[in-house]
Design a protein around this motif. Sequence first.
Motif, PDB file in Angstrom:
ATOM      1  N   ARG A 149       0.833  -1.212   0.000  1.00  0.00           N
ATOM      2  CA  ARG A 149       0.000   0.000   0.000  1.00  0.00           C
ATOM      3  C   ARG A 149       0.864   1.256   0.000  1.00  0.00           C
ATOM      4  O   ARG A 149       0.507   2.266  -0.625  1.00  0.00           O
ATOM      5  N   ASP A 150       2.006   1.210   0.685  1.00  0.00           N
ATOM      6  CA  ASP A 150       2.910   2.357   0.679  1.00  0.00           C
ATOM      7  C   ASP A 150       3.444   2.643  -0.716  1.00  0.00           C
ATOM      8  O   ASP A 150       3.876   3.772  -1.005  1.00  0.00           O
ATOM      9  N   ARG A 151       3.436   1.626  -1.597  1.00  0.00           N
ATOM     10  CA  ARG A 151       3.891   1.798  -2.976  1.00  0.00           C
ATOM     11  C   ARG A 151       2.729   2.048  -3.931  1.00  0.00           C
ATOM     12  O   ARG A 151       2.877   1.968  -5.146  1.00  0.00           O
ATOM     13  N   GLY A 152       1.572   2.377  -3.365  1.00  0.00           N
ATOM     14  CA  GLY A 152       0.441   2.757  -4.188  1.00  0.00           C
ATOM     15  C   GLY A 152      -0.475   1.634  -4.612  1.00  0.00           C
ATOM     16  O   GLY A 152      -1.365   1.844  -5.440  1.00  0.00           O
ATOM     17  N   VAL A 153      -0.300   0.422  -4.069  1.00  0.00           N
ATOM     18  CA  VAL A 153      -1.176  -0.696  -4.407  1.00  0.00           C
ATOM     19  C   VAL A 153      -2.443  -0.591  -3.566  1.00  0.00           C
ATOM     20  O   VAL A 153      -2.395  -0.690  -2.338  1.00  0.00           O
ATOM     21  N   GLU A 154      -3.573  -0.412  -4.213  1.00  0.00           N
ATOM     22  CA  GLU A 154      -4.836  -0.262  -3.489  1.00  0.00           C
ATOM     23  C   GLU A 154      -5.491  -1.599  -3.192  1.00  0.00           C
ATOM     24  O   GLU A 154      -6.276  -1.714  -2.240  1.00  0.00           O
ATOM     25  N   TYR A 155      -5.185  -2.600  -4.010  1.00  0.00           N
ATOM     26  CA  TYR A 155      -5.803  -3.913  -3.846  1.00  0.00           C
ATOM     27  C   TYR A 155      -4.693  -4.975  -3.824  1.00  0.00           C
ATOM     28  O   TYR A 155      -4.363  -5.581  -4.845  1.00  0.00           O
ATOM     29  N   PRO A 156      -4.084  -5.205  -2.654  1.00  0.00           N
ATOM     30  CA  PRO A 156      -3.016  -6.211  -2.561  1.00  0.00           C
ATOM     31  C   PRO A 156      -3.583  -7.625  -2.546  1.00  0.00           C
ATOM     32  O   PRO A 156      -4.652  -7.879  -1.977  1.00  0.00           O
ATOM     33  N   MET A 157      -2.857  -8.525  -3.178  1.00  0.00           N
ATOM     34  CA  MET A 157      -3.287  -9.922  -3.258  1.00  0.00           C
ATOM     35  C   MET A 157      -2.104 -10.849  -3.003  1.00  0.00           C
ATOM     36  O   MET A 157      -0.949 -10.453  -3.109  1.00  0.00           O
ATOM     37  N   VAL A 158      -2.443 -12.117  -2.688  1.00  0.00           N
ATOM     38  CA  VAL A 158      -1.464 -13.187  -2.554  1.00  0.00           C
ATOM     39  C   VAL A 158      -1.810 -14.250  -3.585  1.00  0.00           C
ATOM     40  O   VAL A 158      -2.939 -14.748  -3.608  1.00  0.00           O
ATOM     41  N   PHE A 159      -0.872 -14.581  -4.447  1.00  0.00           N
ATOM     42  CA  PHE A 159      -1.028 -15.727  -5.336  1.00  0.00           C
ATOM     43  C   PHE A 159      -0.256 -16.883  -4.709  1.00  0.00           C
ATOM     44  O   PHE A 159       0.966 -16.961  -4.799  1.00  0.00           O
ATOM     45  N   GLY A 160      -0.955 -17.783  -4.025  1.00  0.00           N
ATOM     46  CA  GLY A 160      -0.307 -18.917  -3.402  1.00  0.00           C
ATOM     47  C   GLY A 160      -0.051 -20.041  -4.394  1.00  0.00           C
ATOM     48  O   GLY A 160      -0.654 -20.086  -5.470  1.00  0.00           O
ATOM     49  N   LEU A 161       0.863 -20.950  -4.049  1.00  0.00           N
ATOM     50  CA  LEU A 161       1.189 -22.097  -4.897  1.00  0.00           C
ATOM     51  C   LEU A 161       1.448 -21.656  -6.335  1.00  0.00           C
ATOM     52  O   LEU A 161       0.971 -22.239  -7.301  1.00  0.00           O
ATOM     53  N   THR A 162       2.231 -20.605  -6.477  1.00  0.00           N
ATOM     54  CA  THR A 162       2.441 -19.971  -7.778  1.00  0.00           C
ATOM     55  C   THR A 162       3.897 -20.120  -8.202  1.00  0.00           C
ATOM     56  O   THR A 162       4.812 -19.768  -7.453  1.00  0.00           O
ATOM     57  N   GLY A 163       4.099 -20.650  -9.384  1.00  0.00           N
ATOM     58  CA  GLY A 163       5.439 -20.896  -9.889  1.00  0.00           C
ATOM     59  C   GLY A 163       6.054 -22.178  -9.381  1.00  0.00           C
ATOM     60  O   GLY A 163       7.095 -22.608  -9.888  1.00  0.00           O
ATOM     61  N   ASP A 164       5.409 -22.816  -8.410  1.00  0.00           N
ATOM     62  CA  ASP A 164       5.921 -24.047  -7.810  1.00  0.00           C
ATOM     63  C   ASP A 164       5.008 -24.411  -6.648  1.00  0.00           C
ATOM     64  O   ASP A 164       4.089 -23.653  -6.294  1.00  0.00           O
ATOM     65  N   GLU A 165       5.243 -25.562  -6.048  1.00  0.00           N
ATOM     66  CA  GLU A 165       4.616 -25.929  -4.765  1.00  0.00           C
ATOM     67  C   GLU A 165       5.710 -26.539  -3.902  1.00  0.00           C
ATOM     68  O   GLU A 165       6.092 -27.697  -4.069  1.00  0.00           O
ATOM     69  N   ILE A 166       6.239 -25.727  -2.994  1.00  0.00           N
ATOM     70  CA  ILE A 166       7.309 -26.183  -2.108  1.00  0.00           C
ATOM     71  C   ILE A 166       6.830 -26.372  -0.686  1.00  0.00           C
ATOM     72  O   ILE A 166       7.626 -26.523   0.223  1.00  0.00           O
ATOM     73  N   GLY A 167       5.498 -26.322  -0.484  1.00  0.00           N
ATOM     74  CA  GLY A 167       4.954 -26.644   0.819  1.00  0.00           C
ATOM     75  C   GLY A 167       4.691 -25.440   1.691  1.00  0.00           C
ATOM     76  O   GLY A 167       4.577 -24.310   1.231  1.00  0.00           O
ATOM     77  N   TYR A 168       4.627 -25.680   2.980  1.00  0.00           N
ATOM     78  CA  TYR A 168       4.293 -24.639   3.946  1.00  0.00           C
ATOM     79  C   TYR A 168       5.478 -23.704   4.176  1.00  0.00           C
ATOM     80  O   TYR A 168       6.609 -24.153   4.382  1.00  0.00           O
ATOM     81  N   LEU A 169       5.202 -22.431   4.173  1.00  0.00           N
ATOM     82  CA  LEU A 169       6.190 -21.409   4.505  1.00  0.00           C
ATOM     83  C   LEU A 169       5.860 -20.915   5.903  1.00  0.00           C
ATOM     84  O   LEU A 169       4.994 -20.063   6.098  1.00  0.00           O
ATOM     85  N   VAL A 170       6.545 -21.480   6.870  1.00  0.00           N
ATOM     86  CA  VAL A 170       6.225 -21.286   8.288  1.00  0.00           C
ATOM     87  C   VAL A 170       6.978 -20.084   8.826  1.00  0.00           C
ATOM     88  O   VAL A 170       8.178 -19.926   8.570  1.00  0.00           O
ATOM     89  N   PRO A 171       6.311 -19.205   9.590  1.00  0.00           N
ATOM     90  CA  PRO A 171       7.015 -18.061  10.184  1.00  0.00           C
ATOM     91  C   PRO A 171       8.180 -18.511  11.053  1.00  0.00           C
ATOM     92  O   PRO A 171       8.063 -19.444  11.852  1.00  0.00           O
ATOM     93  N   SER A 172       9.298 -17.839  10.916  1.00  0.00           N
ATOM     94  CA  SER A 172      10.519 -18.280  11.597  1.00  0.00           C
ATOM     95  C   SER A 172      10.393 -18.240  13.112  1.00  0.00           C
ATOM     96  O   SER A 172      10.927 -19.112  13.812  1.00  0.00           O
ATOM     97  N   TYR A 173       9.673 -17.242  13.664  1.00  0.00           N
ATOM     98  CA  TYR A 173       9.597 -17.112  15.117  1.00  0.00           C
ATOM     99  C   TYR A 173       8.859 -18.285  15.750  1.00  0.00           C
ATOM    100  O   TYR A 173       9.006 -18.545  16.957  1.00  0.00           O
ATOM    101  N   ASN A 174       8.071 -18.997  14.948  1.00  0.00           N
ATOM    102  CA  ASN A 174       7.249 -20.082  15.476  1.00  0.00           C
ATOM    103  C   ASN A 174       7.538 -21.398  14.763  1.00  0.00           C
ATOM    104  O   ASN A 174       6.699 -22.280  14.709  1.00  0.00           O
ATOM    105  N   PHE A 175       8.726 -21.516  14.196  1.00  0.00           N
ATOM    106  CA  PHE A 175       9.123 -22.734  13.498  1.00  0.00           C
ATOM    107  C   PHE A 175       9.799 -23.659  14.502  1.00  0.00           C
ATOM    108  O   PHE A 175      10.844 -23.330  15.073  1.00  0.00           O
ATOM    109  N   GLN A 176       9.207 -24.831  14.732  1.00  0.00           N
ATOM    110  CA  GLN A 176       9.760 -25.771  15.695  1.00  0.00           C
ATOM    111  C   GLN A 176       9.748 -27.182  15.122  1.00  0.00           C
ATOM    112  O   GLN A 176       8.738 -27.632  14.581  1.00  0.00           O
ATOM    113  N   LEU A 177      10.872 -27.871  15.254  1.00  0.00           N
ATOM    114  CA  LEU A 177      10.997 -29.250  14.823  1.00  0.00           C
ATOM    115  C   LEU A 177      11.037 -30.179  16.041  1.00  0.00           C
ATOM    116  O   LEU A 177      11.535 -29.805  17.098  1.00  0.00           O
TER     117      LEU A 177
END
Length: 560
Positions: free
Chosen positions: A493-521
């Motif tokens: 939005r700071d760059r002038g995008v009024e309608y931001p979107m997420v295209f998931g599983l786009t260009g590939d499917e590499i699985g879950y992208l888990v936030p680093s602060y809550n990534f636990q094995l």
Amino acid sequence: MKKLLIPALACLLALSPSCKKKGSGFEPDFACPGGPSCPDTGEEILRAGAAAVVINPTITEWMDVDADGDFEFEPHPLGDDTWNDVDGDGEWDATWIGGFGNARPARGIGTDLEARAVVLSWKSTTIAVVVVDLVGYFHSDIEKAREAIASMHPEIDFVSVSSTHTHNGPDTMGIWGFDELWPGWTEEYMQTVHDGIVQVVHEGFTSMVPAQVAYAAVEVDDHANGPCNFITDTRDPVIILNTMTLLHFTSRDSGDTISTFVNWHSHPEYRGESNDMITADFPHWLRLGIEEGVHVGSVDRDGVGGVTVYMSGAVGGLLCPYDFDDLYGHEGLDGATWERPGEGLDESLGWYLADIALTGLESATEPEDECPLEVKSTVLELEAHNYAYHAMMLTGVFHRDDIHGYDDTRPVGPGNFPRLYSEASWIRIGRAAALGVPGEPTAEHFVGGYDGSHTPPCYDGFIDPGTLSWPGNTNPPDLSLAPEGPYLFDRMRDRGVEYPMVFGLTGDEIGYLVPSYNFQLASPGAYLNDAEGDHYEETNSIGPDAWPAVQELLIGFIEY
């Protein structure tokens, strides 16, 4: 027992982006306009075309006896299930369903699977946005489709290919065959998908006409129980990106709909795992309702025609229909109710979402002639760290031919991990823009929400407001460690995008992208077992360094 998708995870890696730097800034591998094939010249006229192509599998043999009714094939001595050996060769030509667990064979077609595309041009830039009704489609397969399209239509500068992530289509990744060592894909069906992608781009490109675009963004909460009637979040913290973004392309001459583009965020697994029919899940009914109208219960609403293209967004974390029974359940437009996924829930949700989308289009912006296009993309070289998937990668269970960079005479492990290629991207369409993510990101990546601002009121009384966690979680996320803003949508939005979107599983499917602060094995058993608490996604992830690397690229695209 709840078997929440072994999903979608292909390569499961730990990344290292191979992006270039321009001075102290960022330079994508590909940028348009401005590149050799797409100078920033030409007529300032938006042209749009759209198409849909059926990509159903051919099912010739199926399980004719399911002794315990669990929809999973268990032959003797595991069970008493059998199949109809139509050709009498003693080998089962099964169509294995991708999603949930292994050994789930298809019996027939419930709803068509489709490749759908909208093709757009502005000045000298032409892009195709393709979405396929699949659990996932790998980068190496996408590259082959791009090569075929380029030989047919060199005028097209960029082809984006995404998967809806339906959990009731054929396995196109490999991990849902009879068992973990039996590939679930077939060359025949992979060719069907390839041909469908090429055909749908061709049809969309050759149908382009001068067009206009209108924009809308609506919250999916048109029910007494708000968003909890449509979606749940089964991984703490409970943060939901509930905005449906709509781009409506119409003919400049006739005003007729060319395409309605829809971006929303939930796993298409409302049909559930107790199913042996191929189906696109709720996106089928959503698209049908927008095109042909919704006539359910007291709702009698005309459709807008054209070709509706549905894009799954931030579905990780885990946004899906489970835990409806812990909340209010789902109530359809006709008053029918569901507490769990199952036959009919996908249709009910699809009609409801279509009605919400059509309502949103009624309040959309006025159609606009101006719609500059912009594309940026960067290829990533990824290193596979997930122990659970090494054997599948190295024995051909995964349908990828880009595995490289390791010594096959030595044991796979630190210093000798397999590598492969993936991709992140940015597409700007006039006043809207999308971040193309090669997997399943969480909503919190884009909106934050750690202060409860993206936790719907319908969760009041169900979760701990301090941790945004379900009761009984003995290892809730530590929100004091969560990243501070600005988050990706803020940056857009700071760059002038009024309608931001997420295209998931786009260009590939590499699985879950888990936030680093809550990534636990789990320890021991990393990548094989879940860590205590809500950490299923890590077992189907590419590692703790994945999201920071992808995020760096996405920020680079925004600011470039």
